[in-house]
Design a protein around this motif. Structure first.
Motif, PDB file in Angstrom:
ATOM      1  N   LYS A 125       0.998  -1.259  -0.032  1.00  0.00           N
ATOM      2  CA  LYS A 125       0.001  -0.081  -0.151  1.00  0.00           C
ATOM      3  C   LYS A 125       0.873   1.182  -0.037  1.00  0.00           C
ATOM      4  O   LYS A 125       0.525   2.298  -0.402  1.00  0.00           O
ATOM      5  N   GLU A 126       1.957   1.192   0.647  1.00  0.00           N
ATOM      6  CA  GLU A 126       2.971   2.154   0.769  1.00  0.00           C
ATOM      7  C   GLU A 126       3.477   2.639  -0.594  1.00  0.00           C
ATOM      8  O   GLU A 126       3.521   3.816  -0.977  1.00  0.00           O
ATOM      9  N   GLU A 127       3.798   1.429  -1.414  1.00  0.00           N
ATOM     10  CA  GLU A 127       4.065   1.861  -2.735  1.00  0.00           C
ATOM     11  C   GLU A 127       2.967   2.468  -3.714  1.00  0.00           C
ATOM     12  O   GLU A 127       3.419   3.217  -4.479  1.00  0.00           O
ATOM     13  N   TYR A 128       1.824   2.140  -3.660  1.00  0.00           N
ATOM     14  CA  TYR A 128       0.756   2.627  -4.216  1.00  0.00           C
ATOM     15  C   TYR A 128       0.543   4.176  -3.789  1.00  0.00           C
ATOM     16  O   TYR A 128       0.505   4.925  -4.843  1.00  0.00           O
ATOM     17  N   LEU A 129       0.889   4.672  -2.501  1.00  0.00           N
ATOM     18  CA  LEU A 129       0.727   5.893  -2.236  1.00  0.00           C
ATOM     19  C   LEU A 129       1.984   6.620  -2.600  1.00  0.00           C
ATOM     20  O   LEU A 129       1.767   7.765  -3.311  1.00  0.00           O
ATOM     21  N   ASP A 130       3.259   6.010  -2.957  1.00  0.00           N
ATOM     22  CA  ASP A 130       4.215   6.766  -3.493  1.00  0.00           C
ATOM     23  C   ASP A 130       4.046   7.172  -4.733  1.00  0.00           C
ATOM     24  O   ASP A 130       4.400   8.215  -5.602  1.00  0.00           O
ATOM     25  N   VAL A 131       3.543   6.050  -5.598  1.00  0.00           N
ATOM     26  CA  VAL A 131       3.203   6.232  -6.860  1.00  0.00           C
ATOM     27  C   VAL A 131       2.287   7.173  -7.206  1.00  0.00           C
ATOM     28  O   VAL A 131       2.353   8.328  -8.128  1.00  0.00           O
ATOM     29  N   ALA A 132       0.988   7.231  -6.402  1.00  0.00           N
ATOM     30  CA  ALA A 132       0.146   8.380  -6.672  1.00  0.00           C
ATOM     31  C   ALA A 132       0.802   9.815  -6.222  1.00  0.00           C
ATOM     32  O   ALA A 132       0.427  10.685  -7.066  1.00  0.00           O
ATOM     33  N   ALA A 133       1.506   9.827  -5.100  1.00  0.00           N
ATOM     34  CA  ALA A 133       2.254  11.202  -4.938  1.00  0.00           C
ATOM     35  C   ALA A 133       3.130  11.618  -6.133  1.00  0.00           C
ATOM     36  O   ALA A 133       3.099  12.899  -6.374  1.00  0.00           O
ATOM     37  N   ALA A 134       4.022  10.490  -6.493  1.00  0.00           N
ATOM     38  CA  ALA A 134       4.713  11.074  -7.676  1.00  0.00           C
ATOM     39  C   ALA A 134       4.041  11.372  -9.079  1.00  0.00           C
ATOM     40  O   ALA A 134       4.554  12.393  -9.705  1.00  0.00           O
ATOM     41  N   LEU A 135       3.048  10.642  -9.251  1.00  0.00           N
ATOM     42  CA  LEU A 135       2.050  11.094 -10.534  1.00  0.00           C
ATOM     43  C   LEU A 135       1.488  12.585 -10.106  1.00  0.00           C
ATOM     44  O   LEU A 135       1.444  13.277 -11.169  1.00  0.00           O
ATOM     45  N   LEU A 136       1.177  12.614  -8.655  1.00  0.00           N
ATOM     46  CA  LEU A 136       0.440  14.024  -8.757  1.00  0.00           C
ATOM     47  C   LEU A 136       1.731  15.174  -9.009  1.00  0.00           C
ATOM     48  O   LEU A 136       1.200  16.252  -9.426  1.00  0.00           O
ATOM     49  N   LYS A 137       2.863  15.127  -8.394  1.00  0.00           N
ATOM     50  CA  LYS A 137       3.918  15.930  -8.529  1.00  0.00           C
ATOM     51  C   LYS A 137       4.311  15.996 -10.122  1.00  0.00           C
ATOM     52  O   LYS A 137       4.286  17.336 -10.368  1.00  0.00           O
ATOM     53  N   ARG A 138       4.338  15.026 -10.876  1.00  0.00           N
ATOM     54  CA  ARG A 138       4.670  15.265 -12.316  1.00  0.00           C
ATOM     55  C   ARG A 138       3.491  16.035 -12.872  1.00  0.00           C
ATOM     56  O   ARG A 138       3.690  16.890 -13.859  1.00  0.00           O
ATOM     57  N   ILE A 139       2.161  15.770 -12.470  1.00  0.00           N
ATOM     58  CA  ILE A 139       1.026  16.760 -13.369  1.00  0.00           C
ATOM     59  C   ILE A 139       1.132  18.036 -12.733  1.00  0.00           C
ATOM     60  O   ILE A 139       1.154  19.011 -13.620  1.00  0.00           O
ATOM     61  N   MET A 140       1.523  18.423 -11.398  1.00  0.00           N
ATOM     62  CA  MET A 140       1.464  19.654 -10.967  1.00  0.00           C
ATOM     63  C   MET A 140       2.738  20.442 -11.757  1.00  0.00           C
ATOM     64  O   MET A 140       2.551  21.632 -11.755  1.00  0.00           O
TER      65      MET A 140
END
Length: 426
Positions: free
Chosen positions: A409-424
């Motif tokens: 689950k921690e990796e899922y959260l990391d992926v989501a955070a990284a994708l959000l940063k990339r979009i931002m």
């Protein structure tokens, strides 16, 4: 209620369906049956409430195609609105064979309009000045007019068209039907109604909660020296795709446009000193999405009707409450949501307080967002869009990819955070 409940022809029903409308707006629900019964109407409703269809349906139901003389005339304050209204009526009448709709306005060669009028037209949509011109030249005979519509009547009067309107009404048959639509009802409107309408039915939609546009209104107190910088923070925070910025003067319009261009925003402007051809060119760029920001004065933006404006920004506080209503009504069209921001400098506070006292819905006072708050606002918008995507988009293939590349689950959260940063950051 839906459009099948109205006593209207199959041709018009089919066209309404093709236009994507399923159920009538409040103004349509009340006005269409009354107008079909031949009553004169005064409809008080904001821009974007669907009033064009409310008068276009009754107009087309009465048209007798073999008679090629004008049977209905719609008066609008600006050429932009003329073109939009004529286009809407033509779409609504697209199943009616040989129906002719013509818009007449200044800035276009009169010869072309004259030739079309001579061939025969059923519905004329025009600005008062150009309609008078055609009457005086003998191009336009109003003897067969059965319906007159005054669209955005308050704006026409504010622009000084009262004498022209009265001249046109005086040239139409006494037994005509007169439909008047206006966002506000000042004394001049009441005078015209008393003089030219027969026991009109008054329909007021502006207070009907079902019809209040979904506009979230914010005000920001700011120092006049930093007003422009504060505005760019708002543009950045809310990831605006299509914005309309209002200024009180041509000088202010030029200043805002010039400095937005320096900041690499996709922007252009319109004001009263521009030629009609130049204004049309800019308007088309804005409608087609070739620019994302349009800076305008009130007069230049009269009758502006574009569905996808995300936000209206009052760079200068409007001169009066009616101007505020007209400005913010350019967003939240066709059932969509919209934002309205007003930047208030110290010398504009008393004028803004007057607007707040007259405003029926709440204007929320906020501070200009800090860099941290801008990050939070933008992130929340992206996440909100993502949640909508979960409900409507097919995501199984994407879920599979993420599942295969992530374990805990921690990796899922990391992926989501990284994708959000990339979009931002893009």
């Amino acid at each position: 209620m839906n459009f099948d409940d109205f006593n209207i022809s199959e041709d018009i029903r089919k066209a309404i369906a093709e236009m994507g409308f399923t159920s009538p707006t409040p103004i349509q629900e009340i006005a269409i049956p009354e107008a079909l019964n031949g009553l004169d109407l005064i409809g008080q409703a904001q821009t974007g409430s669907g009033k064009t269809l409310a008068f276009a349906v009754p107009i087309l139901e009465k048209i007798f195609i073999p008679d090629k003389s004008p049977q209905a005339i719609v008066l609008c304050p600006t050429r932009e609105l003329c073109m939009q209204v004529a286009s809407e009526i033509a779409k609504l009448g697209s199943k009616i064979k040989k129906l002719k709709v013509l818009s007449v306005y200044g800035g276009q060669p009169i010869g072309k309009q004259t030739r079309v009028l001579k061939k025969g037209v059923h519905v004329v949509v025009g600005t008062p000045g150009r309609v008078i011109d055609h009457i005086q030249r003998g191009n336009l005979d109003l003897i067969g007019i059965e319906t007159v519509v005054l669209d955005e009547a308050d704006e026409m009067l504010e622009m000084g068209f009262r004498e022209d309107i009265e001249t046109i009404l005086a040239n139409t048959p006494h037994q005509r039907q007169t439909l008047l639509f206006s966002a506000t009802i000042p004394p001049e409107i009441k005078d015209i109604a008393n003089k030219y309408q027969k026991n009109p039915k008054f329909i007021k939609i502006s207070d009907n909660k079902k019809n209040i546009p979904k506009i979230t209104q914010y005000s920001y107190k700011c120092d006049i020296r930093y007003k422009f910088v504060d505005m760019t923070k708002l543009l950045d925070a809310y990831d605006v795709k299509l914005a309309l910025i209002f200024c009180n003067t041509k000088k202010s319009v030029d200043f805002v446009k010039k400095h937005l261009k320096k900041e690499d925003y996709s922007v252009d402007s319109i004001h009263g000193d521009m030629t009609q051809k130049a204004r049309d060119k800019v308007m088309n760029k804005f409608k087609n999405g070739n620019i994302s920001i349009l800076v305008a004065t009130d007069v230049a933006a009269r009758g502006l009707d574009i569905d996808d404006v995300d936000v209206v920004i009052n760079y200068d506080v409007p001169q009066n409450p009616d101007d505020y209503i007209h400005r913010i009504g350019r967003t939240a069209r066709a059932g969509k949501k919209g934002l309205a921001f007003t930047l208030v400098a110290d010398d504009e506070i008393s004028r803004f307080n007057n607007i707040k006292r007259n405003n029926r819905s709440k204007i929320i006072s906020k501070d200009i967002p800090s860099d941290e708050e801008i990050l939070k606002i933008k992130s929340e918008q992206i996440l909100s869009d993502a949640k909508k995507s979960i409900k409507v988009d097919k995501l199984n293939a994407y879920k599979k990819i993420i599942k295969e590349s992530s374990g805990s689950k921690e990796e899922y959260l990391d992926v989501a955070a990284a994708l959000l940063k990339r979009i931002m950051e893009n």
